[in-house]
Design a protein around this motif. Structure first.
Motif, PDB file in Angstrom:
ATOM      1  N   ALA A 139     -18.057 -38.487  14.155  1.00 30.61           N
ATOM      2  CA  ALA A 139     -19.405 -38.507  14.710  1.00 30.61           C
ATOM      3  C   ALA A 139     -19.916 -37.084  14.910  1.00 30.61           C
ATOM      4  O   ALA A 139     -21.106 -36.795  14.689  1.00 30.61           O
ATOM      5  CB  ALA A 139     -19.418 -39.266  16.032  1.00 30.61           C
ATOM      6  N   GLY A 140     -19.027 -36.188  15.307  1.00 33.95           N
ATOM      7  CA  GLY A 140     -19.401 -34.791  15.480  1.00 33.95           C
ATOM      8  C   GLY A 140     -19.803 -34.133  14.181  1.00 33.95           C
ATOM      9  O   GLY A 140     -20.721 -33.301  14.145  1.00 33.95           O
ATOM     10  N   ARG A 141     -19.122 -34.495  13.114  1.00 33.08           N
ATOM     11  CA  ARG A 141     -19.487 -33.956  11.805  1.00 33.08           C
ATOM     12  C   ARG A 141     -20.930 -34.358  11.457  1.00 33.08           C
ATOM     13  O   ARG A 141     -21.733 -33.536  11.014  1.00 33.08           O
ATOM     14  CB  ARG A 141     -18.527 -34.477  10.740  1.00 33.08           C
ATOM     15  N   GLN A 142     -21.245 -35.646  11.679  1.00 36.05           N
ATOM     16  CA  GLN A 142     -22.594 -36.125  11.401  1.00 36.05           C
ATOM     17  C   GLN A 142     -23.615 -35.437  12.295  1.00 36.05           C
ATOM     18  O   GLN A 142     -24.689 -35.023  11.830  1.00 36.05           O
ATOM     19  CB  GLN A 142     -22.675 -37.641  11.609  1.00 36.05           C
ATOM     20  N   LEU A 143     -23.296 -35.291  13.561  1.00 37.64           N
ATOM     21  CA  LEU A 143     -24.211 -34.662  14.503  1.00 37.64           C
ATOM     22  C   LEU A 143     -24.550 -33.242  14.072  1.00 37.64           C
ATOM     23  O   LEU A 143     -25.724 -32.846  14.056  1.00 37.64           O
ATOM     24  CB  LEU A 143     -23.577 -34.678  15.903  1.00 37.64           C
ATOM     25  N   GLN A 144     -23.537 -32.484  13.686  1.00 35.55           N
ATOM     26  CA  GLN A 144     -23.779 -31.092  13.326  1.00 35.55           C
ATOM     27  C   GLN A 144     -24.474 -30.964  11.980  1.00 35.55           C
ATOM     28  O   GLN A 144     -25.292 -30.055  11.781  1.00 35.55           O
ATOM     29  CB  GLN A 144     -22.470 -30.309  13.362  1.00 35.55           C
ATOM     30  N   GLU A 145     -24.192 -31.872  11.060  1.00 37.23           N
ATOM     31  CA  GLU A 145     -24.883 -31.843   9.770  1.00 37.23           C
ATOM     32  C   GLU A 145     -26.369 -32.132   9.948  1.00 37.23           C
ATOM     33  O   GLU A 145     -27.217 -31.527   9.288  1.00 37.23           O
ATOM     34  CB  GLU A 145     -24.254 -32.856   8.821  1.00 37.23           C
ATOM     35  N   ARG A 146     -26.697 -33.058  10.851  1.00 37.87           N
ATOM     36  CA  ARG A 146     -28.095 -33.449  11.049  1.00 37.87           C
ATOM     37  C   ARG A 146     -28.877 -32.433  11.892  1.00 37.87           C
ATOM     38  O   ARG A 146     -30.069 -32.219  11.667  1.00 37.87           O
ATOM     39  CB  ARG A 146     -28.157 -34.815  11.730  1.00 37.87           C
ATOM     40  N   LEU A 147     -28.211 -31.822  12.865  1.00 37.47           N
ATOM     41  CA  LEU A 147     -28.918 -30.963  13.818  1.00 37.47           C
ATOM     42  C   LEU A 147     -28.817 -29.479  13.495  1.00 37.47           C
ATOM     43  O   LEU A 147     -29.509 -28.661  14.103  1.00 37.47           O
ATOM     44  CB  LEU A 147     -28.429 -31.216  15.245  1.00 37.47           C
ATOM     45  N   GLY A 148     -27.919 -29.119  12.598  1.00 38.92           N
ATOM     46  CA  GLY A 148     -27.830 -27.727  12.194  1.00 38.92           C
ATOM     47  C   GLY A 148     -26.782 -26.931  12.946  1.00 38.92           C
ATOM     48  O   GLY A 148     -26.113 -27.420  13.858  1.00 38.92           O
ATOM     49  N   SER A 149     -26.669 -25.672  12.575  1.00 36.10           N
ATOM     50  CA  SER A 149     -25.570 -24.825  13.040  1.00 36.10           C
ATOM     51  C   SER A 149     -25.669 -24.436  14.509  1.00 36.10           C
ATOM     52  O   SER A 149     -24.717 -23.912  15.071  1.00 36.10           O
ATOM     53  CB  SER A 149     -25.496 -23.552  12.185  1.00 36.10           C
ATOM     54  N   GLY A 150     -26.816 -24.663  15.142  1.00 35.61           N
ATOM     55  CA  GLY A 150     -26.959 -24.255  16.534  1.00 35.61           C
ATOM     56  C   GLY A 150     -26.406 -25.238  17.540  1.00 35.61           C
ATOM     57  O   GLY A 150     -26.404 -24.966  18.742  1.00 35.61           O
ATOM     58  N   VAL A 151     -25.903 -26.400  17.075  1.00 39.38           N
ATOM     59  CA  VAL A 151     -25.371 -27.427  17.964  1.00 39.38           C
ATOM     60  C   VAL A 151     -23.926 -27.736  17.588  1.00 39.38           C
ATOM     61  O   VAL A 151     -23.596 -27.882  16.405  1.00 39.38           O
ATOM     62  CB  VAL A 151     -26.212 -28.719  17.888  1.00 39.38           C
ATOM     63  N   TYR A 152     -23.076 -27.830  18.603  1.00 42.01           N
ATOM     64  CA  TYR A 152     -21.663 -28.140  18.396  1.00 42.01           C
ATOM     65  C   TYR A 152     -21.306 -29.435  19.127  1.00 42.01           C
ATOM     66  O   TYR A 152     -21.919 -29.773  20.144  1.00 42.01           O
ATOM     67  CB  TYR A 152     -20.781 -27.007  18.900  1.00 42.01           C
ATOM     68  N   LEU A 153     -20.302 -30.110  18.626  1.00 45.47           N
ATOM     69  CA  LEU A 153     -19.884 -31.361  19.251  1.00 45.47           C
ATOM     70  C   LEU A 153     -19.381 -31.142  20.663  1.00 45.47           C
ATOM     71  O   LEU A 153     -19.743 -31.854  21.587  1.00 45.47           O
ATOM     72  CB  LEU A 153     -18.804 -32.047  18.410  1.00 45.47           C
ATOM     73  N   THR A 154     -18.492 -30.138  20.833  1.00 47.08           N
ATOM     74  CA  THR A 154     -17.855 -29.963  22.139  1.00 47.08           C
ATOM     75  C   THR A 154     -17.530 -28.501  22.396  1.00 47.08           C
ATOM     76  O   THR A 154     -17.859 -27.623  21.579  1.00 47.08           O
ATOM     77  CB  THR A 154     -16.624 -30.870  22.275  1.00 47.08           C
TER      78      THR A 154
END
Length: 382
Positions: A139-154
């Motif tokens: 899920a984190g991979r998808q989140l970062q792919e969609r939101l870009g490099s400025g957001v991290y999972l944790t």
């Protein structure tokens, strides 16, 4: 409680009970070293002392404290969460300390960021999708792919490692005191290490250590979308990220409940009033007073009855009106009874420092693992 300077309340007999402003507070500054100095001296000290989650470090000194079973503790044992009660009992059955608070863990997440990334935002749906650490990473991979490099999972590699190990009954030692951290068939350490390294290699970590200005800023500006933490992290998060009120939610941690933090009261053997001291601490920590402590200073209870109180299930504006107490209450009921051992802090520190070397200095994970084991073996010979 999680360590932080605190004031002390005094009562008859020289009792010293450090006060905390919330369940993320530390028991008294250098209180731990002062207590150990008192134990080494073999005399002095108050009737009653508070002990943080490092209670197992004092098991070799159990004879310096009253066995609370001799003072009537068995009569109230059923009032408390079984796993928390056992944390204050030595492997040979000597009850050294009575539970104060607990630190059940859960997944804190930004519902708005999850939804922008095409992930669910409701706690039940997030829990279902992210039931394991591997699911969470995906899920984190998808989140970062969609939101870009400025957001991290944790947040950080060591924090993730700590939360994985907290979900197990044995970590570094068995009840005989033997080191088992190098044996994957008996210990979760290698699994936790590999998961933490995997998250690093997938680029899911912001490398922001907790209790730092960088972590606070990352929570407030949306750089970090989620983290697994204890219930006392609620107040820390609210202080760190006031601009995000209403955007956070809480749900079950991937792979199950764990515990991080929590404290105890013990009666020193030099007390001339052990029966009165036990009457006092058993009253102070009864279900009714634990509810008061939760309402007044946010100490999350260790008594079963208190967890079911309506006051524990009130809606919270910072978390979008969610009653997070339902999540943490269920987590508290599911925590496994973990055995730590007196050398846990030093061994844990070696592992987490080597993991930080992997994340922050680019050290090869296999070399870091082997270096950690070598240092630990030397440490255990001391």
């Amino acid at each position: 409680m999680e360590p932080q300077p605190g004031r002390q309340h005094h009562c008859r007999g020289g009792t010293a009970i450090p006060e905390s402003s919330h369940s993320g507070a530390k028991i008294g500054g250098d209180f731990k070293s002062k207590l150990k100095t008192t134990l080494a001296a073999g005399s002095g000290g108050p009737d009653i002392v508070a002990i943080n989650d490092w209670v197992a470090e004092l098991f070799p000194n159990a004879s310096h404290f009253w066995n609370l079973y001799e003072l009537g503790a068995a009569d109230i044992e059923a009032d408390y969460l079984d796993w928390k009660w056992k944390l204050g009992v030595t492997p040979d059955g000597y009850m050294m300390a009575l539970p104060i608070d607990t630190g059940p863990t859960a997944l804190f997440y930004r519902a708005d960021l999850f939804e922008k990334a095409g992930l669910p935002g409701e706690p039940e749906e997030v829990s279902e999708l992210m039931g394991t650490w591997e699911d969470y990473f995906e899920a984190g991979r998808q989140l970062q792919e969609r939101l870009g490099s400025g957001v991290y999972l944790t947040d950080s590699i060591s924090a993730l490692y700590t939360q994985v190990t907290a979900q197990h009954e044995r970590i570094y030692f068995d009840t005989e005191g033997r080191f088992i951290g190098d044996d994957p068939s008996r210990s979760p350490v290698k699994k936790a290490w590999d998961l933490a390294v995997k998250a690093h290699e997938m680029g899911l970590l912001a490398d922001a250590a907790r209790s730092t200005p960088e972590w606070n800023a990352s929570m407030n500006n949306g750089r970090i979308a989620s983290f697994v933490g204890a219930v006392w992290n609620k107040e820390i998060l609210m202080d760190a990220a006031p601009d995000t009120e209403g955007l956070w939610r809480v749900t079950d941690a991937p792979s199950g409940a764990g515990n991080n933090g929590g404290s105890f009261l013990a009666i020193m053997k030099n007390s001339k009033h052990p029966e009165e001291a036990f009457q006092f601490i058993s009253w102070l920590l009864n279900p009714e007073n634990q509810l008061r402590s939760f309402k007044n200073i946010n100490l999350y209870p260790s008594t079963v009855e208190t967890l079911g109180s309506p006051e524990m299930l009130e809606e919270e504006p910072f978390f979008g009106g969610q009653a997070t107490g339902a999540v943490f209450g269920e987590a508290a009921r599911q925590v496994k009874p973990t055995f730590f051992g007196e050398r846990h802090p030093s061994v844990n520190g070696i592992f987490t420092r080597e993991l930080d070397n992997v994340a922050l200095q680019g050290k090869d994970p296999e070399r870091a693992w082997n270096d950690a084991l070598e240092r630990i073996r030397k440490e255990l010979l001391r």
